[in-house]
Design a protein around this motif. Structure first.
Motif, PDB file in Angstrom:
ATOM      1  N   PHE A  36       6.072  -8.996  18.062  1.00 31.31           N
ATOM      2  CA  PHE A  36       7.472  -8.640  17.851  1.00 31.31           C
ATOM      3  C   PHE A  36       8.032  -9.239  16.575  1.00 31.31           C
ATOM      4  O   PHE A  36       8.975  -8.699  16.003  1.00 31.31           O
ATOM      5  N   GLY A  37       7.431 -10.339  16.160  1.00 30.71           N
ATOM      6  CA  GLY A  37       7.863 -10.933  14.887  1.00 30.71           C
ATOM      7  C   GLY A  37       7.713  -9.905  13.777  1.00 30.71           C
ATOM      8  O   GLY A  37       8.634  -9.647  13.003  1.00 30.71           O
ATOM      9  N   ARG A  38       6.528  -9.276  13.746  1.00 28.58           N
ATOM     10  CA  ARG A  38       6.261  -8.294  12.688  1.00 28.58           C
ATOM     11  C   ARG A  38       7.163  -7.065  12.840  1.00 28.58           C
ATOM     12  O   ARG A  38       7.673  -6.528  11.863  1.00 28.58           O
ATOM     13  N   SER A  39       7.371  -6.606  14.099  1.00 23.42           N
ATOM     14  CA  SER A  39       8.184  -5.402  14.267  1.00 23.42           C
ATOM     15  C   SER A  39       9.629  -5.681  13.844  1.00 23.42           C
ATOM     16  O   SER A  39      10.265  -4.855  13.198  1.00 23.42           O
ATOM     17  N   ASP A  40      10.126  -6.882  14.156  1.00 21.82           N
ATOM     18  CA  ASP A  40      11.492  -7.225  13.719  1.00 21.82           C
ATOM     19  C   ASP A  40      11.569  -7.324  12.206  1.00 21.82           C
ATOM     20  O   ASP A  40      12.554  -6.947  11.582  1.00 21.82           O
ATOM     21  N   GLU A  41      10.466  -7.857  11.655  1.00 22.87           N
ATOM     22  CA  GLU A  41      10.436  -8.024  10.199  1.00 22.87           C
ATOM     23  C   GLU A  41      10.522  -6.651   9.513  1.00 22.87           C
ATOM     24  O   GLU A  41      11.229  -6.483   8.521  1.00 22.87           O
ATOM     25  N   ILE A  42       9.822  -5.671  10.090  1.00 22.62           N
ATOM     26  CA  ILE A  42       9.845  -4.333   9.483  1.00 22.62           C
ATOM     27  C   ILE A  42      11.243  -3.730   9.611  1.00 22.62           C
ATOM     28  O   ILE A  42      11.767  -3.140   8.669  1.00 22.62           O
ATOM     29  N   ARG A  43      11.860  -3.943  10.776  1.00 16.69           N
ATOM     30  CA  ARG A  43      13.220  -3.434  10.948  1.00 16.69           C
ATOM     31  C   ARG A  43      14.137  -4.053   9.876  1.00 16.69           C
ATOM     32  O   ARG A  43      14.916  -3.351   9.228  1.00 16.69           O
ATOM     33  N   ALA A  44      13.991  -5.374   9.674  1.00 10.69           N
ATOM     34  CA  ALA A  44      14.845  -6.057   8.693  1.00 10.69           C
ATOM     35  C   ALA A  44      14.543  -5.564   7.271  1.00 10.69           C
ATOM     36  O   ALA A  44      15.444  -5.365   6.463  1.00 10.69           O
TER      37      ALA A  44
END
Ligand code: AMP
Ligand code: ZN
Length: 484
Positions: free
Chosen positions: A455-463
């Motif tokens: 989820f860290g990576r998925s949030d990072e992509i959203r940001a």
């Protein structure tokens, strides 16, 4: 306090200054290109990158050489098995190594030097050793007689005086504590590549390669030599015997060795089969900068046990820093300057510098950054962080990133190759922005990251998308997006 490094040779922390002018002459033992490098190997290469960047932050220039070992027993064995010529075979892994180092944002050393392009220099080094009485020939191969170099053992701090009775080895790597006369020049064997030279037809041993190339480019005495801790003996011990056997001068002033990366408390190594490559991590949805962060976050002389939880934690840490930067760049803060907070910024920056000066204590340097970020967020919430405090806060973050280099997100394309995002991360949409196809790629990558619970990576992509003016909406039918 001054810049200090732990020197394997003296077993002490010593103040560092280059010998000549402002230029640091440094050598790093590079990869043996017979396979993809694993992330343990990369720990040994992230470390000199952090070292380079910190030396520069401290005002030094660099003359840094790294070799590529492109002729060696394992290369000969595996290229044969693959039915390829040595050159064809090593070209593939040299290219992969250079791509991986770029992906991990490792600065290129000033010179990257392949062994096979320096055979005359190695032959000359062997001839000089012979003139000085350090060698003998057996079955056409030339060996270094270690009993002619009384200081043998000074780097690995072993007393080898009892085992110098002329026993010798033909292979380049052998057991710790087992000092033997080692091979400088291997006589040609049927089916193996060989060079016709004044010291006979054959090929160089591994150890002579590094001494000859280091001295060619950096002179008789180097400021710093780095490598993984497993290279201390025999490789670096032999490098010293060769170089000092020729010049009679100190070869290296500071020997710096990086500890291993382990998995389940065992060294990560090809022979144990417990390796991960950068490509493996990418397939699992991790960004390369997460690995860079993880490898850099533990001081180089400490053991580091690799886990996926550790990699996830690294992803989260980067994300916190990016969110913090976004907040600094986009929030509206009350006008004015909070002097007490300005002092806090100066202190945090001084602690960061002092930690890296102390033998590159990256863990303490990061702790200084995160303490400061926590304090700043609290001050922002309380309305005590003022607009006048923003430039110094951003400057501290820039100094941090000039060493750690994790703020800029990498982009992973649908085809699987990782490219550097063209623009730096910031709160505003960039001129040109992302194309629709690039947005779709990132959304696909986010879906993969979510699937593997990264989820860290998925949030990072959203940001990242938000920073480029792309808003995501998760709906029952899938992800919709629009430009803001
Ligand atoms: P090689 O390609 O085998 O010549 O190794 C390249 C570099 O990786 C050397 O400096 C080794 O000491 C280092 N190395 C190998 N395995 C590890 C590991 N598990 N952790 C850290 N460094 C390693
Ligand atoms: Zn070497």
């Amino acid at each position: 306090m001054s810049l200090r490094f732990y020197n394997t040779l003296t077993q002490r922390l010593e103040e560092f200054k280059p010998l000549h002018d402002n230029v640091v002459r440094m050598y790093t033992c590079g990869p043996t290109v017979y396979n993809y490098a694993h992330i343990g190997n990369f720990r040994s290469f992230v470390f000199p990158d952090i070292l380079r960047r910190w030396l520069r932050a401290r005002g030094y220039q660099l003359d840094h050489v790294m070799n590529i070992t492109d002729i060696e027993d394992k290369i000969i064995r595996d290229s044969k098995a693959a039915g390829k010529s040595i050159d064809e075979f090593t070209a593939v892994y040299t290219k992969a190594f250079l791509e991986d180092t770029a992906t991990l944002r490792l600065e290129r050393p000033e010179r990257i030097v392949p062994a096979t392009q320096h055979i005359p220099e190695m032959v000359e080094a062997v001839q000089q050793l012979t003139e000085r009485g350090h060698t003998y020939v057996s079955d056409g191969s030339v060996y270094y007689r270690i009993s002619t170099f009384p200081e043998y053992g000074k780097l690995s701090h072993n007393d080898f005086s009892g085992v110098r009775a002329g026993a010798r080895v033909d292979v380049d790597e052998y057991d710790k504590d087992d000092a033997r006369d080692f091979v400088l020049w291997k006589a040609a064997k049927e089916g193996e590549p060989a060079w016709d030279t004044p010291i006979g037809k054959g090929r160089p041993g591994w150890h002579i390669e590094c001494s000859a190339m280091a001295m060619k480019y950096l002179g008789d005495t180097l400021d710093i030599h780095t490598g993984g801790v497993d290279l201390t003996f025999p490789h670096h011990e032999n490098e010293i015997a060769q170089a000092e056997g020729i010049t009679g001068k100190q070869f290296v002033r500071f020997w710096l060795h990086a500890e291993h990366l382990s998995v389940d408390s065992q060294k990560m190594s090809k022979s144990l089969g417990n390796i991960y490559t950068l490509r493996d991590l990418k397939e699992r949805g991790f960004a390369p900068e997460a690995l860079r962060y993880l490898l850099a976050s533990v001081p180089y002389r400490k053991k580091l046990n690799f886990t996926f939880d550790g990699l996830k934690a690294a992803t989260t840490s980067i994300e916190r820093l990016r969110n913090y930067k976004l907040r600094l760049e986009t929030d509206k803060f009350p006008a004015g300057m909070n002097e007490a907070f300005a002092e806090r910024t100066r202190r945090a920056s001084a602690v960061f510098d002092a930690a890296l000066d102390d033998d590159l204590n990256t863990a303490e340097a990061l702790a200084a950054v995160f303490d400061y970020v926590r304090g700043t967020n609290t001050a922002m919430d309380a309305g005590q962080f003022l607009a006048g405090n923003v430039p110094a806060a951003l400057e501290f973050l820039t100094r941090f990133d000039s060493v750690f280099d994790v703020m800029r997100p990498s982009r992973i394309s649908a085809a699987g190759s990782i490219t550097q995002a063209a623009s730096s991360f910031s709160g505003t949409a960039h001129a040109g922005g992302l194309s629709d196809a690039e947005v779709d790629e990132l959304i696909a990558e986010r879906a993969t990251a979510k699937k593997v619970r990264n989820f860290g990576r998925s949030d990072e992509i959203r940001a990242q998308l938000a920073s480029q003016g792309v808003i995501l909406e998760d709906t029952k039918e899938g992800v919709r997006w629009k430009r803001s």
